[in-house]
Design a protein around this motif. Structure first.
Motif, PDB file in Angstrom:
ATOM      1  N   ASN A  51     -80.830-121.948  11.924  1.00 35.03           N
ATOM      2  CA  ASN A  51     -80.093-120.767  12.384  1.00 35.03           C
ATOM      3  C   ASN A  51     -80.477-120.388  13.804  1.00 35.03           C
ATOM      4  O   ASN A  51     -79.617-120.037  14.617  1.00 35.03           O
ATOM      5  CB  ASN A  51     -80.318-119.581  11.444  1.00 35.03           C
ATOM      6  N   LEU A  52     -81.760-120.443  14.110  1.00 35.81           N
ATOM      7  CA  LEU A  52     -82.205-120.144  15.468  1.00 35.81           C
ATOM      8  C   LEU A  52     -81.602-121.125  16.468  1.00 35.81           C
ATOM      9  O   LEU A  52     -81.170-120.740  17.555  1.00 35.81           O
ATOM     10  CB  LEU A  52     -83.731-120.180  15.559  1.00 35.81           C
ATOM     11  N   HIS A  53     -81.556-122.387  16.096  1.00 34.70           N
ATOM     12  CA  HIS A  53     -80.973-123.400  16.987  1.00 34.70           C
ATOM     13  C   HIS A  53     -79.481-123.149  17.196  1.00 34.70           C
ATOM     14  O   HIS A  53     -78.995-123.171  18.330  1.00 34.70           O
ATOM     15  CB  HIS A  53     -81.199-124.801  16.414  1.00 34.70           C
ATOM     16  N   VAL A  54     -78.767-122.894  16.112  1.00 33.88           N
ATOM     17  CA  VAL A  54     -77.320-122.675  16.205  1.00 33.88           C
ATOM     18  C   VAL A  54     -77.012-121.455  17.071  1.00 33.88           C
ATOM     19  O   VAL A  54     -76.055-121.454  17.846  1.00 33.88           O
ATOM     20  CB  VAL A  54     -76.699-122.531  14.795  1.00 33.88           C
ATOM     21  N   LEU A  55     -77.831-120.429  16.964  1.00 28.65           N
ATOM     22  CA  LEU A  55     -77.588-119.202  17.717  1.00 28.65           C
ATOM     23  C   LEU A  55     -78.298-119.165  19.072  1.00 28.65           C
ATOM     24  O   LEU A  55     -78.276-118.148  19.757  1.00 28.65           O
ATOM     25  CB  LEU A  55     -78.023-117.999  16.876  1.00 28.65           C
ATOM     26  N   SER A  56     -78.878-120.277  19.474  1.00 25.01           N
ATOM     27  CA  SER A  56     -79.708-120.287  20.674  1.00 25.01           C
ATOM     28  C   SER A  56     -78.918-120.250  21.981  1.00 25.01           C
ATOM     29  O   SER A  56     -79.486-119.936  23.023  1.00 25.01           O
ATOM     30  CB  SER A  56     -80.630-121.505  20.676  1.00 25.01           C
ATOM     31  N   THR A  57     -77.645-120.576  21.935  1.00 26.55           N
ATOM     32  CA  THR A  57     -76.865-120.550  23.176  1.00 26.55           C
ATOM     33  C   THR A  57     -75.674-119.613  23.016  1.00 26.55           C
ATOM     34  O   THR A  57     -75.128-119.431  21.922  1.00 26.55           O
ATOM     35  CB  THR A  57     -76.334-121.946  23.555  1.00 26.55           C
ATOM     36  N   GLU A  58     -75.267-119.043  24.106  1.00 27.27           N
ATOM     37  CA  GLU A  58     -74.113-118.136  24.107  1.00 27.27           C
ATOM     38  C   GLU A  58     -72.856-118.869  23.653  1.00 27.27           C
ATOM     39  O   GLU A  58     -72.038-118.326  22.918  1.00 27.27           O
ATOM     40  CB  GLU A  58     -73.920-117.541  25.506  1.00 27.27           C
ATOM     41  N   ASN A  59     -72.692-120.115  24.075  1.00 22.00           N
ATOM     42  CA  ASN A  59     -71.517-120.901  23.701  1.00 22.00           C
ATOM     43  C   ASN A  59     -71.429-121.078  22.183  1.00 22.00           C
ATOM     44  O   ASN A  59     -70.353-120.902  21.589  1.00 22.00           O
ATOM     45  CB  ASN A  59     -71.550-122.260  24.399  1.00 22.00           C
ATOM     46  N   ARG A  61     -72.815-119.133  19.885  1.00 15.38           N
ATOM     47  CA  ARG A  61     -72.549-117.818  19.275  1.00 15.38           C
ATOM     48  C   ARG A  61     -71.070-117.467  19.383  1.00 15.38           C
ATOM     49  O   ARG A  61     -70.464-116.988  18.427  1.00 15.38           O
ATOM     50  CB  ARG A  61     -73.410-116.746  19.933  1.00 15.38           C
ATOM     51  N   GLN A  62     -70.478-117.724  20.523  1.00 16.64           N
ATOM     52  CA  GLN A  62     -69.054-117.414  20.707  1.00 16.64           C
ATOM     53  C   GLN A  62     -68.172-118.259  19.797  1.00 16.64           C
ATOM     54  O   GLN A  62     -67.188-117.767  19.248  1.00 16.64           O
ATOM     55  CB  GLN A  62     -68.650-117.604  22.180  1.00 16.64           C
ATOM     56  N   ARG A  63     -68.504-119.537  19.640  1.00 23.04           N
ATOM     57  CA  ARG A  63     -67.729-120.410  18.739  1.00 23.04           C
ATOM     58  C   ARG A  63     -67.815-119.905  17.305  1.00 23.04           C
ATOM     59  O   ARG A  63     -66.810-119.889  16.579  1.00 23.04           O
ATOM     60  CB  ARG A  63     -68.227-121.847  18.817  1.00 23.04           C
ATOM     61  N   LEU A  64     -69.007-119.480  16.884  1.00 23.46           N
ATOM     62  CA  LEU A  64     -69.155-118.949  15.529  1.00 23.46           C
ATOM     63  C   LEU A  64     -68.356-117.663  15.336  1.00 23.46           C
ATOM     64  O   LEU A  64     -67.703-117.477  14.305  1.00 23.46           O
ATOM     65  CB  LEU A  64     -70.629-118.696  15.217  1.00 23.46           C
ATOM     66  N   LEU A  65     -68.406-116.772  16.316  1.00 24.40           N
ATOM     67  CA  LEU A  65     -67.641-115.525  16.226  1.00 24.40           C
ATOM     68  C   LEU A  65     -66.141-115.796  16.176  1.00 24.40           C
ATOM     69  O   LEU A  65     -65.411-115.150  15.419  1.00 24.40           O
ATOM     70  CB  LEU A  65     -67.982-114.601  17.394  1.00 24.40           C
TER      71      LEU A  65
END
Length: 84
Positions: A51-59, A61-65
């Motif tokens: 989870n930390l890795h997946v959320l580690s970049t702004e790009n 996070r934006q794709r997930l949102l």
């Protein structure tokens, strides 16, 4: 989440480790001078690191949102994969 003293953990280590692995319990072992330790299962740790890795970049996070928004708005497509 359980918080137990060092001596209590030492005296019942197997019992507490079984709680961690079998019941997905997280345990804080309290020690003097705020040198506490957190014990969690390897599965929980790996999930946390992923989870930390997946959320580690702004790009990311934006794709997930954006994906979440599409799901909530019903903008999903179900594809059936045919195997040979």
């Amino acid at each position: 989440m359980l918080a137990i003293g060092y001596s209590q953990a030492r005296n019942s280590l197997k019992e507490y480790l079984d709680k961690v692995t079998d019941d997905y319990e997280t345990i804080i072992i309290t020690r003097k001078e705020d040198k506490n330790v957190v014990v969690m299962s390897e599965d929980q740790y790996n999930n946390l690191m992923e989870n930390l890795h997946v959320l580690s970049t702004e790009n990311n996070r934006q794709r997930l949102l954006e994906s979440k928004k599409q799901l909530e708005e019903g903008l999903t497509v179900i594809t059936k994969i045919e195997e040979d």
